[in-house]
Write a protein that holds these residues in place. Structure first.
Motif, PDB file in Angstrom:
ATOM      1  N   VAL A 145       0.859  -1.190   0.000  1.00  0.00           N
ATOM      2  CA  VAL A 145       0.000   0.000   0.000  1.00  0.00           C
ATOM      3  C   VAL A 145       0.896   1.241   0.000  1.00  0.00           C
ATOM      4  O   VAL A 145       1.780   1.366   0.844  1.00  0.00           O
TER       5      VAL A 145
ATOM      6  N   GLN B 265       0.948   5.352   0.158  1.00  0.00           N
ATOM      7  CA  GLN B 265       0.216   6.597   0.405  1.00  0.00           C
ATOM      8  C   GLN B 265       1.226   7.732   0.569  1.00  0.00           C
ATOM      9  O   GLN B 265       2.342   7.516   1.037  1.00  0.00           O
TER      10      GLN B 265
ATOM     11  N   PHE C 297      -1.063  -1.060  -4.336  1.00  0.00           N
ATOM     12  CA  PHE C 297      -2.131  -0.063  -4.300  1.00  0.00           C
ATOM     13  C   PHE C 297      -1.502   1.327  -4.345  1.00  0.00           C
ATOM     14  O   PHE C 297      -0.770   1.716  -3.428  1.00  0.00           O
TER      15      PHE C 297
ATOM     16  N   SER D 193      -5.372   4.023  -1.657  1.00  0.00           N
ATOM     17  CA  SER D 193      -5.962   2.793  -1.122  1.00  0.00           C
ATOM     18  C   SER D 193      -7.220   3.103  -0.311  1.00  0.00           C
ATOM     19  O   SER D 193      -7.737   4.225  -0.364  1.00  0.00           O
TER      20      SER D 193
ATOM     21  N   LYS E  85       2.684  -1.422   4.311  1.00  0.00           N
ATOM     22  CA  LYS E  85       2.111  -0.105   4.015  1.00  0.00           C
ATOM     23  C   LYS E  85       3.204   0.952   4.150  1.00  0.00           C
ATOM     24  O   LYS E  85       3.872   1.023   5.180  1.00  0.00           O
TER      25      LYS E  85
END
Ligand code: AMP
Ligand code: MG
Length: 299
Positions: free
Chosen positions: A93, A95, A152, A155, A197
Motif C-alpha cells: 500500500v 500513500q 495499491f 488505497s 504499508k
C-alpha cells in the motif's frame, strides 16, 4: 510530582532516542530497515519526530546504487518464488501527500519485477457505482491472489484521509473506519496476504519544489492538476489525518512504515530493502516437481 515529571521525561527520551540512534546507525552496518522505519504499533505517530530529509546514515553514491541494484535483483527472484510457490500474496500500500513520489517509487522499485506476476491498482475518486457499495468493496476486489504481488497506488486509507479532510461523509461514518480497516486487514493476513504499508514522507517545501519542477519541465507538466494546489492549503489537516491513520492502523500484522522521501535515492533503497527483508522472511520454497526427474526418458 518531580518524580512523576522525571519519569515522564525519561519515557520521552526512551521513546525518541533509541529510534534516532538506530536510524543513524543503519548506514554503518545495520541492515534492518523495518526496525528503523516502522510506525510502532500502539505508539502515537507524530511526523515532527520523523525527518523527511533523513538518510539513515547512508550517503548518496556508488555504494547505495550497488545495494539498490542488489535489492532489485533479489526482488526479481523472490517474486519468481512467490509465483511458483503460490502460497502467499504480497500487498503493498502506497500513500503520500501529492507529489510524494508514489509513481516514482513504483517505477523504480518494481523495474526488475516480472509484470506477469504483478498488478498495480490506482484508486481515484470513487465512481457512482463504487460509492453505492461499502468503501472496502472496490479494495477487496483488487487484493492480489496467492502467488501475486499487488500494489495499491492510494488505497482504502483515502477513506479516512481525503474523505475526513473534506468531510465527504459524516464524522460518525469515517471515524468507524479505522476499526473496520484493521478488521479487514486482519482477515487478509489470516488468509496469507502479507501487507506492507508505506507512507512516503515529504516536507511541505519539498512538495512546493516538486510542483515548481512540474511546471518547468514539459515531461512532468501533465501531472499538475489545479486540485493539487488546492489540497496544499489543507496540509495541516492532512498531517492530522495521516497521523491518526498511522497511529490507529499500524499493527504487527500489517505495519505502516514511514519512509523519508525528500531524497528519492534513500526512499527507493528503504522501500526495496523492506520488500526484500519481508519476502525473505516468508521462507518460500520452490514446489517439488510432481514427477521424478530421474524417470524422464528422452526419445
Ligand atoms: P491522482 O492520484 O493524482 O491520480 O488523484 C486521485 C484522486 O482521487 C486524489 O485526489 C484522491 O484524493 C482521490 N481519491 C482517491 N480515493 C478517494 C476516495 N475514497 N474518496 C475520495 N477521493 C478519493
Ligand atoms: Mg495528483
Amino acid at each position: 510530582m518531580i518524580l512523576r515529571e522525571l519519569h515522564c521525561d525519561v519515557n520521552i527520551l526512551l521513546h525518541v532516542l533509541p529510534d534516532e540512534n538506530r536510524r543513524q546507525r543503519l548506514g554503518r552496518g545495520m541492515t534492518d530497515f523495518r526496525k528503523a522505519l516502522i510506525a510502532k504499533p500502539g505508539r502515537k505517530v507524530k511526523f515532527s519526530q520523523w525527518d523527511p530529509d533523513d538518510t539513515l546514515g547512508f550517503h548518496k553514491g556508488a555504494k547505495c546504487e550497488a545495494k539498490l541494484a542488489d535489492n532489485l535483483a533479489k526482488l526479481d527472484s523472490l517474486q519468481n518464488l512467490l509465483y511458483a510457490e503460490k502460497k502467499h500474496a504480497l500487498l503493498i500500500v502506497l500513500q503520500a501527500m501529492d507529489a510524494g513520489g508514489k509513481d516514482g517509487t513504483i517505477r523504480h522499485v518494481m523495474s526488475g519485477v516480472n509484470p506477469q506476476g504483478c498488478s498495480v491498482t490506482s484508486f481515484k475518486t470513487p465512481t457512482a457505482d463504487e460509492l453505492s457499495h461499502d468503501f472496502l468493496w472496490r479494495i477487496h476486489k483488487a487484493v492480489p491472489a496467492a502467488g501475486y504481488l499487488g500494489i495499491f497506488n492510494r488505497s482504502h486509507y483515502e477513506d479516512v484521509l481525503v474523505v475526513r479532510v473534506h468531510e465527504l461523509v459524516p464524522k460518525s461514518v469515517w471515524s468507524a473506519r479505522y476499526d473496520q480497516i484493521n478488521e479487514f486487514e486482519k482477515e487478509l493476513t489470516q488468509n496469507r496476504v502479507t501487507i506492507l504499508k508505506f507512507f512516503l514522507h515529504i516536507s511541505k517545501d519539498e512538495q512546493k519544489k516538486r510542483f515548481l519542477e512540474r511546471i518547468d519541465d514539459v515531461d512532468k507538466r501533465w501531472k499538475i492538476s489545479a486540485s493539487d494546489f488546492g489540497e496544499r492549503k489543507f496540509w495541516a489537516e492532512y498531517v492530522e489525518a495521516y497521523e491518526e491513520a498511522l497511529t490507529r492502523c499500524s499493527t504487527n500484522r500489517a505495519p505502516w512504515y514511514i519512509i523519508p522521501a525528500n531524497k528519492k535515492w534513500i526512499r527507493n533503497l528503504a522501500v526495496s530493502s523492506i520488500l526484500v527483508e519481508t519476502l525473505e522472511d516468508l521462507k518460500m520454497k520452490y514446489p517439488k516437481p510432481s514427477f521424478d526427474v530421474q524417470d524422464l526418458k528422452w526419445k
